[in-house]
Design an enzyme around this catalytic site. Structure first.
Site, mmCIF file in Angstrom:
data_model
loop_
_atom_site.group_PDB
_atom_site.id
_atom_site.type_symbol
_atom_site.label_atom_id
_atom_site.label_comp_id
_atom_site.label_asym_id
_atom_site.label_seq_id
_atom_site.Cartn_x
_atom_site.Cartn_y
_atom_site.Cartn_z
ATOM 1 N N SER A 20 0.827 -1.203 0.000
ATOM 2 C CA SER A 20 0.000 0.000 0.000
ATOM 3 C C SER A 20 0.863 1.255 0.000
ATOM 4 O O SER A 20 1.869 1.342 0.706
ATOM 5 C CB SER A 20 -0.906 0.006 1.224
ATOM 6 O OG SER A 20 -1.716 1.162 1.216
ATOM 7 N N ALA A 69 6.950 10.848 4.157
ATOM 8 C CA ALA A 69 5.874 11.443 4.968
ATOM 9 C C ALA A 69 4.868 12.052 4.004
ATOM 10 O O ALA A 69 4.793 13.261 3.842
ATOM 11 C CB ALA A 69 6.439 12.490 5.921
ATOM 12 N N CYS A 129 0.105 4.185 10.431
ATOM 13 C CA CYS A 129 0.729 5.249 9.639
ATOM 14 C C CYS A 129 1.390 6.248 10.580
ATOM 15 O O CYS A 129 0.714 6.855 11.417
ATOM 16 C CB CYS A 129 -0.282 5.980 8.765
ATOM 17 S SG CYS A 129 0.513 7.339 7.859
ATOM 18 N N ILE A 190 5.597 -5.525 8.258
ATOM 19 C CA ILE A 190 5.459 -4.376 9.138
ATOM 20 C C ILE A 190 5.262 -3.090 8.339
ATOM 21 O O ILE A 190 5.650 -3.015 7.183
ATOM 22 C CB ILE A 190 6.718 -4.193 10.043
ATOM 23 C CG1 ILE A 190 7.974 -4.049 9.201
ATOM 24 C CG2 ILE A 190 6.840 -5.345 11.036
ATOM 25 C CD1 ILE A 190 9.240 -3.718 9.991
ATOM 26 N N ASN A 191 4.683 -2.078 8.995
ATOM 27 C CA ASN A 191 4.652 -0.740 8.428
ATOM 28 C C ASN A 191 6.030 -0.115 8.644
ATOM 29 O O ASN A 191 6.967 -0.780 9.071
ATOM 30 C CB ASN A 191 3.540 0.086 9.104
ATOM 31 C CG ASN A 191 3.024 1.199 8.180
ATOM 32 O OD1 ASN A 191 3.792 1.851 7.489
ATOM 33 N ND2 ASN A 191 1.723 1.409 8.195
ATOM 34 N N GLY A 243 11.280 -4.101 3.043
ATOM 35 C CA GLY A 243 12.569 -4.202 2.373
ATOM 36 C C GLY A 243 12.741 -5.331 1.393
ATOM 37 O O GLY A 243 13.875 -5.665 1.039
ATOM 38 N N GLY A 264 7.344 -2.968 -1.425
ATOM 39 C CA GLY A 264 7.052 -1.537 -1.371
ATOM 40 C C GLY A 264 8.098 -0.693 -2.054
ATOM 41 O O GLY A 264 8.077 -0.485 -3.270
#
EC number: 1.3.-.-
Lengths: 311, 253
Positions: A20, A69, A129, A190-191, A243, A264
């Site tokens: 995402s 960000a 987030c 994980i985020n 990663g 990602g």
């Protein structure tokens, strides 16, 4: 070599999906390759109303990683349902919608709308987030809040729910147990980790938001460790991320206990990385003696049979 | 936008910290327009996860070559500057929207470049001249050591060089020498945001095009890292996909 994995709501022809926020709503990447090749697609986070997000700069490169960000910029759930999700239907790929919010009510609203749209196969609950001022991560760092929001969203969702966990906690197992008890069908982990970079010429934080989420290969060992720990205590399946850049990374995540893997940051370095990993995966599995993806899941654990997910 | 395998054919240091590279592209299946950027992967491993958006200073579609110019700012551009002739580079070409060239209906163009914003204006100047448009260029640099492409621009039209410290050409900023009375049909500018703000302010009401620099993530419009608010309403544009070139009045700097 079978790459197939069946997870709640997601019948995956292979375990690879873009993560995402790194893939928008698929349109840009659809101009580069056929999205049908992907195991699934996790779309950018949706909130109740449209959000512009943070000021720029929003990204900074770090050693083997990056900080971002963005601030959950999105056109709002209604527009996503009307204008973005129909586009993805033609690719015959399961779609996972990422649900964000700043209150339980907002999470519930967004989750209800998306699951009622019948355009998504599962929800990923974004309680992690790090880049918005209110909400988001507080639900991801307090087990009681995480349990509550998971329970409330699960009540209204017509599709399976994967709660996306934050690594910015001291006890990841407690978080995983809380959301599993509340009925989550799976975990996504994980985020990003909260980080900062100082821009030397200006002597100020480089990102306009000051802090950002660290992602990329720099955080992979943390993701592997957290998945490994959680797998020992929780039986719901895990979509692993953090990663991943190669098929061997995927094997490592599967060994740690992930049942599927999201990619990602690597999409930014190489926009063709997902199909390239899918193509390379059979050989990587074979190299380490596995005959299928399912054969590999959790095999990094000494007594893996007792930890096997229900897949 | 297409992914291309490129080979470094030539490398020159043309000014302080500034490199010009000629890349031979295996198959130029997209011919970049002036103002579009090349999104270049740095190294083969995972040390650098973000590509670098690099200016295209010239394109030769017959020889299949791209000329890029960049300044060494940090680790990524430093590593790029150390590539050797013969090295392969992974490049996305044809990224974003460039300056309009075909349908301008103007006789004279004013080009205003600052620092590493100068290179795309050279390719633009060549294309404008092909359309029979007269070109005048104002090029700003920090110091004499940073100046490049003065001669190249002078072969295409009038050039005025400005340096911040006055060590070469006019001392000051590009806006100090922008003509008070305009007889050009349109202006085209590229440079740091501060310069773009000053130029668009000074030339308010004139038809113009700006090219914005910003830190980018994916470079293809998927990650929302490089956005700019639009002037009219609450929306936004993606710099990497909708830009980096915009009409001067379209976005808020």
């Amino acid at each position: 070599m079978s790459l197939r994995v069946d997870l709640p709501g997601l019948s995956l022809k292979n375990p690879i999906m873009p993560a995402s926020g790194c893939f928008g709503f698929g349109r840009e990447f659809s101009e580069l390759y056929d999205l049908h090749q992907l195991g699934a697609i996790i779309i950018k986070a949706a909130t109740q109303e449209k959000r512009y997000g943070n000021q720029t700069p929003r990204v900074a490169e770090t050693a083997s990683g990056m900080l971002n960000a963005i601030g959950l910029q999105n056109p709002g759930v209604a527009t996503i349902i009307d204008e973005e999700l129909p586009f993805l239907q033609s690719f015959d790929v399961p779609v996972v919608a990422n649900v964000a919010g700043s209150s339980v009510e907002e999470y519930v609203h967004v989750a209800r709308k998306l699951s009622e749209s019948e355009l998504v196969h599962a929800l990923e609950l974004n309680i992690s987030c790090p880049n918005v001022k209110e909400g988001g991560i507080q639900f991801g760092t307090d087990p009681d809040l995480a349990r509550e929001v998971t329970y409330k969203v699960k009540e209204v969702s017509k599709v399976p729910l994967y709660v996306k966990l934050s690594p910015n906690v001291s006890n990841i197992v407690a978080m995983a147990k809380a959301v599993a008890e509340a009925g989550s069908d799976g975990l996504s982990m994980i985020n990003t980790l909260t980080g900062m970079q100082i821009h030397l010429p200006s002597k100020r934080p480089l990102l306009a938001n000051q802090t950002g989420g660290l992602s990329g290969p720099a955080i992979k060992p943390i993701a592997i460790r957290m998945i490994y720990e959680v797998k020992q205590h929780v039986s719901i399946p895990i979509i692993g991320m953090g990663g991943v850049t190669t098929a061997e990374d995927v094997v490592e995540f599967l060994l740690a206990g992930a049942s599927a893997v999201a990619v990602g940051t690597a999409n930014f370095q190489n926009p063709f990385v997902c199909p390239e990993i899918i193509e390379a995966l059979p050989q990587a599995l074979e190299k380490y003696g596995f005959t299928s993806v399912e054969d590999c899941i959790g095999k990094g654990h000494p007594h893996e049979s007792s930890y096997l997910s229900r897949t | 936008m297409k992914k291309a395998q490129a080979v470094l054919a030539d490398k020159r240091k043309i000014a302080k910290d500034t490199y010009e590279m000629e890349l031979t592209v295996e198959e130029m299946n997209v011919i970049p327009t002036p103002g579009q950027f090349a999104h270049i992967r740095i190294g083969n491993g995972s040390a650098h996860m973000l590509r670098r958006p690099i200016s295209i200073a010239d394109v030769d579609p017959i020889q299949n070559t791209l000329t890029i110019i960049f300044k060494v700012i940090g680790g990524g551009t430093n590593e790029l500057s150390h590539c050797q002739v013969g090295d392969e580079l992974d490049v996305l070409i044809g990224c974003g929207q460039g300056y309009p060239v075909e349908d301008l209906a103007i006789q004279k163009a004013l080009l205003i470049g600052g620092g590493i914003g100068v290179p795309p204006l050279y390719y633009l100047a060549k294309r404008l001249r092909e359309q029979g448009i007269e070109v005048t260029s104002i090029l700003g640099f920090q110091t004499k050591e940073h100046v490049f492409y003065e001669k190249e621009f002078s072969l295409l039209g009038g050039v005025q060089i400005v340096t911040n410290d006055g060590s070469y050409g006019h001392k000051g900023f590009v806006t100090d020498v922008v003509p008070p009375v305009s007889d050009f049909g349109s202006y085209f500018t590229c440079g740091p945001t501060g310069m773009l703000k000053a130029v668009t302010h000074q030339l308010k009401g004139q038809k113009g095009y700006i090219s914005i620099e910003e830190r980018m993530g994916c470079g293809i419009g998927a990650c929302y890292a490089c956005v700019v608010p639009i002037a009219d309403g609450e929306g936004f544009r993606k710099i990497c996909k909708d830009g980096p070139v915009f009409k001067a009045e379209e976005v808020v700097l």
